[in-house]
Design a protein around this motif. Sequence first.
Motif, short mmCIF file in Angstrom:
data_model
loop_
_atom_site.label_atom_id
_atom_site.label_comp_id
_atom_site.label_asym_id
_atom_site.label_seq_id
_atom_site.Cartn_x
_atom_site.Cartn_y
_atom_site.Cartn_z
N HIS A 14 -7.08 0.02 0.65
CA HIS A 14 -5.86 0.23 1.22
C HIS A 14 -5.32 -0.89 2.32
N ASP A 71 -6.48 3.25 -4.11
CA ASP A 71 -6.27 3.57 -2.89
C ASP A 71 -6.67 4.91 -2.45
N SER A 122 0.73 -1.26 -0.13
CA SER A 122 0.11 0.02 0.11
C SER A 122 0.91 1.23 0.06
#
Length: 288
Positions: free
Chosen positions: A266, A237, A141
Amino acid sequence: MVAVGTAGIGTAAASGRLERIKIPTRAGVFDAVAAGPERGRKVLLLHGFPEFGIEWEAQLRALAGAGYRAVAPDQRGYSRGVRPAGIEHYQLDHQVRDVRGIADSLGWGRFDLVGHDWGAAVAWVAAARHGGRVRSLTAVSVPHLGAFEKALREDPEQQKRSAYMAGFREPTPIPENKLLAKPLVIPGVPEAHLNEYNARLREPGALTAALDWYRANDFTGYPDRVAVPTLFLASEDPAVAPSGIEDTKNWVTGPYRLEKLASGGHFLPEVAAPAVSELLITHLRGVR
């Protein structure tokens, strides 16, 4: 030396069950979740905010099934025994030293390093500084901090997506009171995990310590490139703009692969657990 919890090492390793262990270091005693045979190849997994080591449950079980010894500590401020008061104790250099201290306590010479969110931030720095001990890196991420800092400085989209951090950095207890006013909810995250996060973050000082990671760090000062084989897992994200994700390749000098998951947002280790586990193990098997 590692103190083992209620599940015995032999039984847990043979069945893929999780163990609750404690890891004494100079900084204090870290709580951790572990799985897999003691003689298996070593993997250290670092969680993000607002999670704890149990975030990696699916990956711990998958790694154990593949013969790895995997440990996911509750990081500084999240572990009861490593919760110093004061923002200065949460500057990232401390967490990077914690990685080395945990590995030393476990008796690990070389190990594979995995991190998500703030855990990825720590892992990027640790892999750059300790390439002699970190065999491979898997970051989930969050981009390399050099790329992320550049995006924060130059990309309006990243600035927009990171605006929430200003609220987290307000003086205590302003954000703590806001966050504790209602139970934490993260769509797609297992209910059992959410129950643990909600309970543990209500321990005295726990949420303040977790938020002190934001108060202590602005992501500057980490220009070192990563030379170890690296896998970066990303998705669409809400907290991370594409610019930093794409720029990360410029901060890795070793073998590098970016894998974009079609969905998951995320919180990939929990929301997209099977895909993350498969990609992680494939990456590890490709590194000697």
